[in-house]
Design a protein around this motif. Structure first.
Motif, PDB file in Angstrom:
ATOM      1  N   GLN A  12       2.057  -9.625  -5.271  1.00 18.92           N
ATOM      2  CA  GLN A  12       2.266  -8.229  -4.876  1.00 18.92           C
ATOM      3  C   GLN A  12       3.568  -8.023  -4.118  1.00 18.92           C
ATOM      4  O   GLN A  12       4.018  -6.893  -3.977  1.00 18.92           O
ATOM      5  CB  GLN A  12       1.094  -7.749  -4.012  1.00 18.92           C
ATOM      6  N   ASP A  13       4.153  -9.093  -3.622  1.00 19.94           N
ATOM      7  CA  ASP A  13       5.429  -8.976  -2.920  1.00 19.94           C
ATOM      8  C   ASP A  13       6.550  -8.700  -3.919  1.00 19.94           C
ATOM      9  O   ASP A  13       6.387  -8.868  -5.132  1.00 19.94           O
ATOM     10  CB  ASP A  13       5.714 -10.263  -2.142  1.00 19.94           C
ATOM     11  N   ASP A  14       7.674  -8.245  -3.337  1.00 22.94           N
ATOM     12  CA  ASP A  14       8.824  -7.902  -4.187  1.00 22.94           C
ATOM     13  C   ASP A  14      10.095  -8.420  -3.513  1.00 22.94           C
ATOM     14  O   ASP A  14      10.838  -7.651  -2.903  1.00 22.94           O
ATOM     15  CB  ASP A  14       8.890  -6.384  -4.396  1.00 22.94           C
ATOM     16  N   GLU A  73       0.831  -1.207   0.000  1.00 18.53           N
ATOM     17  CA  GLU A  73       0.000   0.000   0.000  1.00 18.53           C
ATOM     18  C   GLU A  73       0.863   1.254   0.000  1.00 18.53           C
ATOM     19  O   GLU A  73       0.695   2.137  -0.833  1.00 18.53           O
ATOM     20  CB  GLU A  73      -0.915  -0.003   1.219  1.00 18.53           C
ATOM     21  N   PHE A  74       1.816   1.350   0.929  1.00 17.41           N
ATOM     22  CA  PHE A  74       2.742   2.485   0.999  1.00 17.41           C
ATOM     23  C   PHE A  74       4.132   1.912   1.245  1.00 17.41           C
ATOM     24  O   PHE A  74       4.415   1.387   2.335  1.00 17.41           O
ATOM     25  CB  PHE A  74       2.378   3.455   2.120  1.00 17.41           C
ATOM     26  N   ILE A 105      11.268   6.870   5.693  1.00 16.97           N
ATOM     27  CA  ILE A 105      11.110   5.492   6.167  1.00 16.97           C
ATOM     28  C   ILE A 105      10.809   4.618   4.964  1.00 16.97           C
ATOM     29  O   ILE A 105       9.831   4.864   4.238  1.00 16.97           O
ATOM     30  CB  ILE A 105       9.979   5.409   7.204  1.00 16.97           C
ATOM     31  N   LYS A 106      11.643   3.615   4.768  1.00 16.22           N
ATOM     32  CA  LYS A 106      11.440   2.651   3.701  1.00 16.22           C
ATOM     33  C   LYS A 106      10.875   1.375   4.307  1.00 16.22           C
ATOM     34  O   LYS A 106      11.467   0.781   5.217  1.00 16.22           O
ATOM     35  CB  LYS A 106      12.754   2.360   2.981  1.00 16.22           C
ATOM     36  N   VAL A 107       9.714   0.961   3.818  1.00 21.98           N
ATOM     37  CA  VAL A 107       9.067  -0.258   4.302  1.00 21.98           C
ATOM     38  C   VAL A 107       9.623  -1.437   3.510  1.00 21.98           C
ATOM     39  O   VAL A 107       9.487  -1.482   2.273  1.00 21.98           O
ATOM     40  CB  VAL A 107       7.539  -0.153   4.168  1.00 21.98           C
ATOM     41  N   LEU A 108      10.262  -2.383   4.226  1.00 22.37           N
ATOM     42  CA  LEU A 108      10.873  -3.538   3.579  1.00 22.37           C
ATOM     43  C   LEU A 108       9.825  -4.620   3.367  1.00 22.37           C
ATOM     44  O   LEU A 108       8.919  -4.814   4.182  1.00 22.37           O
ATOM     45  CB  LEU A 108      12.024  -4.076   4.425  1.00 22.37           C
ATOM     46  N   ASP A 109       9.969  -5.308   2.295  1.00 23.24           N
ATOM     47  CA  ASP A 109       8.996  -6.315   1.913  1.00 23.24           C
ATOM     48  C   ASP A 109       9.199  -7.608   2.703  1.00 23.24           C
ATOM     49  O   ASP A 109      10.334  -8.032   2.960  1.00 23.24           O
ATOM     50  CB  ASP A 109       9.108  -6.598   0.415  1.00 23.24           C
ATOM     51  N   VAL A 110       8.064  -8.205   3.088  1.00 22.14           N
ATOM     52  CA  VAL A 110       8.049  -9.562   3.614  1.00 22.14           C
ATOM     53  C   VAL A 110       7.040 -10.340   2.790  1.00 22.14           C
ATOM     54  O   VAL A 110       6.127  -9.772   2.181  1.00 22.14           O
ATOM     55  CB  VAL A 110       7.677  -9.600   5.111  1.00 22.14           C
ATOM     56  N   ASN A 111       7.203 -11.655   2.798  1.00 20.93           N
ATOM     57  CA  ASN A 111       6.343 -12.486   1.965  1.00 20.93           C
ATOM     58  C   ASN A 111       4.998 -12.684   2.665  1.00 20.93           C
ATOM     59  O   ASN A 111       4.801 -13.656   3.414  1.00 20.93           O
ATOM     60  CB  ASN A 111       7.022 -13.826   1.684  1.00 20.93           C
ATOM     61  N   ASP A 112       4.070 -11.761   2.415  1.00 18.89           N
ATOM     62  CA  ASP A 112       2.758 -11.836   3.047  1.00 18.89           C
ATOM     63  C   ASP A 112       1.629 -11.868   2.026  1.00 18.89           C
ATOM     64  O   ASP A 112       0.463 -11.692   2.393  1.00 18.89           O
ATOM     65  CB  ASP A 112       2.556 -10.656   3.988  1.00 18.89           C
TER      66      ASP A 112
END
Length: 801
Positions: A520-522, A456-457, A482-489
């Protein structure tokens, strides 16, 4: 006309003498003396035949070239000269006639004597000579005695015009400090008199005003400097008057004057000088970079480019904190802030400033250095400054599955002032409208306030504020990224609805579809999807899935020989998994239709109904059949409509309609659903229902309602089925104090003929003026009691209303 006065005799003798003089000159150069034949009719000077020592050809005319002075001011006509023919015997038989320029207007002739007079004032500057023609006629016959001949009257110049400067007044410029004899300008005077006669037009120049600074050449009119070291700063403008006099400057000559305005132009002969050797300035520590601290000025007596100044800081402990620039309009030095200042770090600075001329002249270098220096003292003043963050920028990385309330960064600020006031932290809500973060007011701990979702953000840019407790107006800020790090969700899934087809004549192992997935994950290493049949379809005998190992999969047939009549559509569940961690998966469904195809695999039809038609039926025949069916359908509908129209009366019998509703339904509750929910005949005649035997099971009662009827106290029970049911519902309503007072009690709404309890229908209450009552005790209680009495309820303990 000739007068007898003495003046007239003098004038006559003067004219005669001049005539004889010019006659002698012309006679010496005449063609007769030179041996050249004389043209016929030429006018010649003649005195007497006896005066000639040698014989010559007889000439008819005796004449002179006449001269007359200009500007004659007498009252009598001015005698010019005399024309005379040798044929004139003095008896008056010859008549002289004058014609040509000015004849009769400026000059007249005595037709008997041949005397010529000027009757107007003559001006040589207007006309220098006149050309006239003379003729001698026989007075009696008018026959020309001599051929007509021309002669000239010249106007002799006198000094009657003064010299004039036609281009004056003059303006000139000469550099200051010029050496003696430097040429300034040349003036020229003109004289209208005849320059070829006498000295009337010979002009001599002289200086009437302007000495001893300037001189003029008497012949050429060139003005030169006559004094050395003329200083512009001492005197800049000079007014010089030049005189031009004719007659060679002799006494009696005429003179004219002109004015020459001479300006000394500036040269760089003066060095700059500071009027004060010490400057005292002050600046706030909060002054921004490039703001002005003060100005210094070095005075230079020169002007223009020679007064241009260049200011530099040549020494001092403030050379790195301050800078100086030159204002080209006012030639002042502007001292500015070069870097941020701090009262707590350094309270004062000293600068040594130099002002110098950038444009120098070599010949004035011996005057000394063309620069000057001054000292500038700058004091830094303390101000209440806002809190300062260290560092001035924060970058934070946080995984998206971080728990709420987790501290992700400590934000730190301090008061730069000596007082070191306490600081309170907050977040600028305009930078965090979603309120994802929270900062501790005292510690500056930045925490998460809401779950983060990278999909989302993925970035948040917030501003953290720091405010002094003692002075809330002093607020500092710092940006926090703030950088939101990706998790496999997020599990992979099909990007769209997949639909494929398989031919009835398909072979085993034939490719029918290639599918791909999105996530949607990266992940950092990129996405990698795995495809397989869902567990419930692992042994699917019709289709199988082959993973291509490139995030796509192929759907293949496992058998051959599909038939639409047996099964036209297959739904194949496909399991899609990602690479984790953790591994997430989802199931996507592939819809596969069985279609009829030709030998090359081209789809002909995917509708199973199409195969029920004869194979040989053409398209035209099919259209004809459909048209016939449509016409028959229209005719049937038309006939049915006509029959219904005949049976239905034009006017409805409202009374019969209402009576029918009351007799058949007698239901004031929920409508037709209630009549279908139970047997109304059982309530129509209670006695017959009781005699009929065992009661029927109620179809309108829910299981839980039926169970409640079993717990009705025995004292309340009666033999009648209707009585028992009414008492059961009454008990249920009595026990449920929170039940709303709805009046749609269709299950026991039969009241019989002539009921004393009255109607319980909502129709009556709707038409009445009074509002509907919702009071169990005052409204519905008496009605239930009346029903119990009508149906023979035994007396016992009264229920609670």
């Amino acid at each position: 006309m000739w007068t007898s006065g003495r003046m007239s005799n003098a004038k006559s003798w003067l004219g005669l003498g001049m005539s004889l003089y010019f006659w002698g000159l012309m006679d010496l150069t005449s063609p007769a003396l030179s041996g050249t034949p004389t043209p016929p009719g030429r006018l010649e000077a003649f005195l007497s035949d006896k005066a000639q020592p040698h014989p010559r050809t007889k000439r008819s005319w005796v004449w002179n070239q006449f001269f007359v002075l200009e500007e004659y001011t007498g009252t009598d006509p001015l005698y010019v000269g005399k024309l005379h023919s040798d044929m004139d015997r003095g008896d008056g038989s010859i008549k002289y006639i004058l014609s040509g320029e000015g004849a009769g207007v400026v000059f007249t002739i005595d037709d008997t004597t041949g005397d010529i007079h000027a009757i107007q004032r003559l001006d040589r500057e207007e006309r220098a000579q006149y050309t006239l023609r003379a003729q001698a006629l026989d007075r009696r016959t008018g026959r020309p005695m001599e051929p007509e001949s021309e002669f000239i009257i010249k106007i002799q110049d006198i000094n009657d015009n003064e010299p004039k400067f036609l281009d004056g007044p003059y303006v000139a410029t000469v550099p200051e400090m010029s050496p003696v004899g430097t040429s300034v300008i040349q003036v020229t005077a003109t004289d209208a008199d005849d320059p070829t006669y006498g000295n009337s037009a010979r002009v001599v120049y002289s200086v009437l005003q302007g000495q001893p600074y300037f001189s003029v050449d008497s012949k050429t009119g060139v003005i030169r400097t006559a004094l050395t070291n003329m200083d512009r700063e001492a005197k800049e403008y000079y007014e010089v008057i030049i005189q031009a006099k004719d007659m060679g400057g002799q006494l009696g000559g005429l003179a004219g004057t002109t004015t020459v305005n001479i300006t000394l132009s500036d040269v760089n002969d003066n060095p700059p000088r500071f009027p004060q050797k010490h400057y005292q300035m002050s600046v706030l520590e909060s002054a921004p970079v490039s703001s002005t601290v003060g100005r210094v000025f070095a005075k230079d007596l020169d002007e223009g480019i020679n007064a241009e100044m260049k200011y530099t800081i040549v020494d001092g402990d403030g050379a790195d904190a301050f800078d100086i620039n030159t204002d080209p309009n006012f030639q002042v030095g502007i001292i500015t802030v070069k870097k941020p200042l701090s009262f707590e770090r350094k309270k004062s600075y000293t600068l040594k400033v130099e002002g110098a001329n950038p444009h120098l002249e070599m010949r004035f270098l011996n005057l000394g250095p063309f620069q000057d220096t001054t000292t500038v003292h700058i004091s830094v003043e303390d101000v209440d400054e806002p809190p300062v963050f260290d560092p001035g920028f924060y970058f934070v990385e946080v995984p998206e599955d971080v728990a709420i309330g987790t501290t992700i960064q400590i934000i730190s600020a301090k008061d730069p002032d000596v007082t070191n006031n306490s600081i309170r932290y907050s977040i600028d809500r305009s930078s965090d409208p979603g309120r994802f973060f929270y900062v501790d007011i005292t510690t500056g701990a930045l925490m998460t306030a809401r779950p983060l979702d990278r999909e989302e953000f993925s970035w948040h840019n917030i501003t953290v504020l720091a405010m002094e407790m003692n002075n809330p107006s002093q607020v500092g800020s710092v940006p926090v990224t703030i950088k939101v790090l990706d998790v496999n969700d997020n599990a992979p899934e099909f990007p769209r609805f997949y639909e494929a087809f398989v031919c009835e004549n398909a072979k085993a192992g034939q490719l029918i579809q290639t599918v791909s997935a999105v996530d949607q994950d990266d992940p950092r290493n990129g996405q990698h999807f795995y495809y397989s049949l869902a567990p419930e379809a692992a042994n699917n005998p019709n289709f199988t899935v082959r993973d291509n190992q490139d995030n796509t999969a192929r759907i293949l047939t496992r058998r051959s020989g599909f038939r639409q009549q047996e099964q036209s559509v297959f739904y194949l569940p496909i399991l899609i998994s990602d690479g984790g961690p953790p591994v997430l998966s989802s199931t996507g469904t592939l819809t596969i239709q069985v279609c009829g195809c030709d030998d090359e695999g081209h789809v002909l039809s995917c509708s199973p109904e199409a195969y029920m038609l004869p194979v040989s039926l053409s398209r035209g025949a099919l259209i004809a059949i459909l048209a016939c069916v449509f016409v028959l359908l229209v005719l049937v509908l038309l006939i049915l409509s006509l029959r219904r129209h005949r049976k239905q009366p034009y006017i409805l019998d409202d009374e019969e309609n209402i009576h029918e509703n009351i007799v058949r339904y007698d239901d004031e509750g929920g409508g037709e659903e209630d009549t279908e929910a139970f047997d109304i005949a059982a309530m129509w005649n209670p006695r017959e229902a009781q005699a009929a035997g065992a009661p029927k099971t109620r179809q309108d009662m829910l299981p839980e309602i039926e169970s409640l009827s079993r717990y009705v106290p025995q004292a309340c029970a009666v033999g009648s089925t209707v009585h028992s049911y009414v008492l059961a519902k009454l008990y249920e309503a009595d026990m449920d104090l929170w039940a709303p007072p709805f009046d749609s009690l269709q299950t026991y709404m039969f009241e019989g003929d002539g009921s004393l309890a009255g109607s319980l229908s909502s129709l009556q209450s709707a038409t009445s003026d009074s509002e509907q009552s919702f009071d169990f005790l005052t409204d519905w209680g008496p009605r239930f009691r009346k029903l119990a009495e009508l149906y023979g309820a035994s007396e016992g303990p009264a229920p609670r209303w």
